[in-house]
Design a protein around this motif. Structure first.
Motif, PDB file in Angstrom:
ATOM      1  N   LYS A 197     -47.401  33.482  46.720  1.00 25.98           N
ATOM      2  CA  LYS A 197     -46.888  33.865  48.180  1.00 25.98           C
ATOM      3  C   LYS A 197     -45.703  33.341  48.516  1.00 25.98           C
ATOM      4  O   LYS A 197     -45.222  32.393  48.240  1.00 25.98           O
ATOM      5  CB  LYS A 197     -48.142  33.599  49.264  1.00 25.98           C
ATOM      6  CG  LYS A 197     -49.310  34.386  49.087  1.00 25.98           C
ATOM      7  CD  LYS A 197     -50.528  34.120  50.125  1.00 25.98           C
ATOM      8  CE  LYS A 197     -51.715  34.725  49.883  1.00 25.98           C
ATOM      9  NZ  LYS A 197     -52.661  34.015  50.406  1.00 25.98           N
ATOM     10  N   PRO A 198     -44.654  33.998  49.180  1.00 27.94           N
ATOM     11  CA  PRO A 198     -44.772  35.743  49.539  1.00 27.94           C
ATOM     12  C   PRO A 198     -44.674  36.454  48.612  1.00 27.94           C
ATOM     13  O   PRO A 198     -44.846  37.717  48.804  1.00 27.94           O
ATOM     14  CB  PRO A 198     -43.869  35.630  50.938  1.00 27.94           C
ATOM     15  CG  PRO A 198     -43.082  34.558  50.497  1.00 27.94           C
ATOM     16  CD  PRO A 198     -43.412  33.553  49.785  1.00 27.94           C
ATOM     17  N   SER A 199     -44.443  36.144  47.460  1.00 23.54           N
ATOM     18  CA  SER A 199     -44.376  37.125  46.206  1.00 23.54           C
ATOM     19  C   SER A 199     -42.938  38.327  46.375  1.00 23.54           C
ATOM     20  O   SER A 199     -43.354  39.547  46.545  1.00 23.54           O
ATOM     21  CB  SER A 199     -45.540  37.805  46.131  1.00 23.54           C
ATOM     22  OG  SER A 199     -45.670  38.332  44.606  1.00 23.54           O
ATOM     23  N   LEU A 200     -41.721  37.715  46.523  1.00 22.34           N
ATOM     24  CA  LEU A 200     -40.775  38.608  46.877  1.00 22.34           C
ATOM     25  C   LEU A 200     -39.641  38.018  46.086  1.00 22.34           C
ATOM     26  O   LEU A 200     -39.376  36.783  45.626  1.00 22.34           O
ATOM     27  CB  LEU A 200     -40.242  38.498  48.277  1.00 22.34           C
ATOM     28  CG  LEU A 200     -41.232  39.039  49.288  1.00 22.34           C
ATOM     29  CD1 LEU A 200     -40.749  38.454  50.975  1.00 22.34           C
ATOM     30  CD2 LEU A 200     -41.430  40.537  49.165  1.00 22.34           C
ATOM     31  N   SER A 201     -38.893  38.899  45.425  1.00 20.74           N
ATOM     32  CA  SER A 201     -37.713  38.491  44.484  1.00 20.74           C
ATOM     33  C   SER A 201     -36.654  37.765  45.003  1.00 20.74           C
ATOM     34  O   SER A 201     -36.352  36.678  44.448  1.00 20.74           O
ATOM     35  CB  SER A 201     -37.335  39.797  43.836  1.00 20.74           C
ATOM     36  OG  SER A 201     -36.201  40.356  44.821  1.00 20.74           O
ATOM     37  N   ASN A 202     -36.527  37.677  46.229  1.00 19.22           N
ATOM     38  CA  ASN A 202     -35.340  36.815  47.022  1.00 19.22           C
ATOM     39  C   ASN A 202     -35.960  35.626  47.742  1.00 19.22           C
ATOM     40  O   ASN A 202     -35.255  35.207  48.557  1.00 19.22           O
ATOM     41  CB  ASN A 202     -34.535  37.665  47.872  1.00 19.22           C
ATOM     42  CG  ASN A 202     -35.277  38.304  48.846  1.00 19.22           C
ATOM     43  OD1 ASN A 202     -36.487  38.336  48.969  1.00 19.22           O
ATOM     44  ND2 ASN A 202     -34.482  39.120  49.859  1.00 19.22           N
ATOM     45  N   VAL A 203     -37.314  35.183  47.756  1.00 18.40           N
ATOM     46  CA  VAL A 203     -37.852  34.318  48.315  1.00 18.40           C
ATOM     47  C   VAL A 203     -38.216  33.201  47.396  1.00 18.40           C
ATOM     48  O   VAL A 203     -39.120  33.574  46.318  1.00 18.40           O
ATOM     49  CB  VAL A 203     -38.928  34.597  49.360  1.00 18.40           C
ATOM     50  CG1 VAL A 203     -39.437  33.257  49.894  1.00 18.40           C
ATOM     51  CG2 VAL A 203     -38.267  35.319  50.161  1.00 18.40           C
ATOM     52  N   ILE A 204     -38.050  31.939  47.511  1.00 18.58           N
ATOM     53  CA  ILE A 204     -38.494  30.806  46.708  1.00 18.58           C
ATOM     54  C   ILE A 204     -39.925  30.849  47.054  1.00 18.58           C
ATOM     55  O   ILE A 204     -40.484  30.762  48.327  1.00 18.58           O
ATOM     56  CB  ILE A 204     -37.737  29.502  47.089  1.00 18.58           C
ATOM     57  CG1 ILE A 204     -36.298  29.580  46.421  1.00 18.58           C
ATOM     58  CG2 ILE A 204     -38.502  28.488  46.364  1.00 18.58           C
ATOM     59  CD1 ILE A 204     -35.505  28.330  47.272  1.00 18.58           C
ATOM     60  N   CYS A 205     -40.998  30.752  46.031  1.00 17.81           N
ATOM     61  CA  CYS A 205     -42.319  30.838  46.404  1.00 17.81           C
ATOM     62  C   CYS A 205     -43.113  29.637  46.934  1.00 17.81           C
ATOM     63  O   CYS A 205     -42.663  28.512  46.680  1.00 17.81           O
ATOM     64  CB  CYS A 205     -43.016  31.037  45.033  1.00 17.81           C
ATOM     65  SG  CYS A 205     -44.804  31.001  45.221  1.00 17.81           S
ATOM     66  N   GLY A 206     -43.705  29.816  48.049  1.00 16.29           N
ATOM     67  CA  GLY A 206     -44.128  28.563  48.945  1.00 16.29           C
ATOM     68  C   GLY A 206     -45.553  28.090  48.586  1.00 16.29           C
ATOM     69  O   GLY A 206     -46.203  27.069  49.095  1.00 16.29           O
ATOM     70  N   HIS A 207     -46.326  29.157  48.154  1.00 14.99           N
ATOM     71  CA  HIS A 207     -47.743  29.162  48.049  1.00 14.99           C
ATOM     72  C   HIS A 207     -48.380  29.715  46.668  1.00 14.99           C
ATOM     73  O   HIS A 207     -47.960  30.966  46.526  1.00 14.99           O
ATOM     74  CB  HIS A 207     -48.471  29.439  49.150  1.00 14.99           C
ATOM     75  CG  HIS A 207     -49.897  29.486  49.270  1.00 14.99           C
ATOM     76  ND1 HIS A 207     -50.683  28.221  49.899  1.00 14.99           N
ATOM     77  CD2 HIS A 207     -51.101  30.210  48.591  1.00 14.99           C
ATOM     78  CE1 HIS A 207     -52.034  28.604  49.803  1.00 14.99           C
ATOM     79  NE2 HIS A 207     -52.366  29.708  49.017  1.00 14.99           N
ATOM     80  N   VAL A 208     -49.148  28.973  45.818  1.00 17.21           N
ATOM     81  CA  VAL A 208     -49.615  29.416  44.683  1.00 17.21           C
ATOM     82  C   VAL A 208     -50.996  29.041  44.496  1.00 17.21           C
ATOM     83  O   VAL A 208     -51.434  28.000  44.848  1.00 17.21           O
ATOM     84  CB  VAL A 208     -48.847  29.104  43.276  1.00 17.21           C
ATOM     85  CG1 VAL A 208     -49.686  29.513  42.110  1.00 17.21           C
ATOM     86  CG2 VAL A 208     -47.537  29.678  43.324  1.00 17.21           C
TER      87      VAL A 208
END
Ligand SMILES: [Zn+2]
Length: 381
Positions: A241-252
């Protein structure tokens, strides 16, 4: 399933095997051990499950039921008197497809079914209670239909034949192999918390990237599996999450599956993974932990029954593979009720849960012979 039951009941009837549907949706056929047909106090059960997965093959499950019927027919045709009855059983709902809950039939027969699970619903909102009633089963008769109550006779053993679902028998050129135990399993969720941020502005030395951390952990867990003999260590699912190409992932979230024949090795491996997670948290400034872990211990098969199968298999082929089952089976549930044993039959390319699933008729014939001889040996001892 109704059509399947009707067909198998016809075959049972043709062999003078009395059949019935029990309260859990299991199909049970009884071959009376004594030639005069008098009721015996003891029962030996042979079978497997009749249900399967969606888009499945023809062997996973039903082959084991048909082999049970084959053994009972051979015993009858050979006029062999046994000091016990044989119950051929086709378990219901082993795979857990409809209610997301496996082993319903074997849990029921062995007296381990929790009636609270009757309120589970399928995708259409039908409760298990309703589905059973629609199939002609009566949940009020659970108690009477559990073999634990003794009303159906004392169960002195259970034998299951199943296709191998792997390639060891193919590699060793053996039609059948004998299962020594069913591997214990830990299923857990690993949660990794980082900090979400802009992919174009947060410098690498300031990132707390949960997905990059997860990637390292997945490979470390795989390596642990590769380097620990007999261990199966799998991360089979990932949610980012948030699972977007332009966002560093914050939660897995990662789904972990660990299996081994020995509980101590499996639990030690889980501790090692816990250390990996701590190290990951420290070195990458993440907050990672095993959120929840469910354990099922390994289930060894009964020594004496397994030796009978081994001896019998030794007479049918030059060497006997003794194997651990990585998958769960009804025998694992039945082992809580009675001494249980299991044999695997070679399957083509190890393929199962797929329409290409195939077991050669010659191999099924060997399994039939091995099971029948083992049962005769068991009856003598
Ligand atoms: Zn199966």
């Amino acid at each position: 399933m109704k059509a399947t039951h009707a067909q198998i009941r016809k075959w049972m009837q043709a062999s003078s095997i009395e059949s019935r549907l029990d309260a859990f949706g299991n199909l049970i056929g009884r071959h009376s051990g004594a030639l005069n047909g008098s009721q015996q106090a003891d029962v030996f059960m042979i079978g497997s499950h009749l249900d399967t997965v969606v888009n499945a093959g023809r062997f996973d499950g039903p082959m084991g039921v048909m082999l049970g019927l084959g053994v009972a027919e051979l015993i009858r045709e050979s006029d062999i008197a046994l000091p016990f009855d044989i119950d051929v059983v086709g378990f219901s709902e082993e795979e857990g497809v409809r209610f997301g809950f496996p082993f319903i039939g074997s849990l029921g027969i062995s007296g381990q079914f929790d009636p609270g699970d009757l309120d589970r619903v399928d995708v259409k909102g039908v409760t298990m209670r309703q589905a059973l009633a629609d199939f002609g089963c009566d949940p009020d008769k659970f108690e009477a239909d559990s073999y634990r109550s003794g009303s159906r006779g004392k169960v002195i053993g259970f034998m299951e034949a199943h296709l191998e679902q792997a390639t060891r028998l193919e590699q060793s050129n053996s039609p059948v192999g004998i299962v020594t135990s069913i591997a214990g399993q830990t299923r857990g969720t690993i949660v990794i918390e980082g900090v979400a941020g802009h992919a174009g502005t947060v410098p690498h030395d300031q990132r707390r990237d949960a997905l990059a951390g997860a990637a390292k952990l997945i490979l470390d867990i795989e390596k642990l599996g590769q380097e620990t003999p007999g261990l199966y260590a799998t991360v089979g699912a990932i949610t980012a999450k948030p699972s977007l190409s332009n966002v560093i992932c914050g939660h897995v979230e990662l789904m972990l599956d660990l299996r081994h024949e020995l509980d101590e090795v499996r639990l030690k491996s889980l501790k090692t993974i816990d250390l990996m997670i701590r190290e990951l948290s420290a070195t990458r400034d993440l907050a990672a932990r095993i959120h929840r872990a469910d354990h099922s211990p390994a289930v060894p098969m009964d020594g004496a029954l397994t030796r009978s199968l081994e001896t019998s298999a030794g007479g049918a082929q030059s060497s006997v593979e003794m194997m651990v089952s990585g998958a769960g089976h009804d025998a694992m549930v039945m082992a809580k009720l009675a001494p249980s044993c299991m044999l695997f039959v070679r399957c083509r390319d190890g393929v199962s849960h797929h329409p290409d699933e195939f077991v050669a008729p010659e191999d099924i014939r060997v399994a039939l012979e091995v099971m029948t001889n083992a049962l005769i040996q068991i009856s003598e001892t």
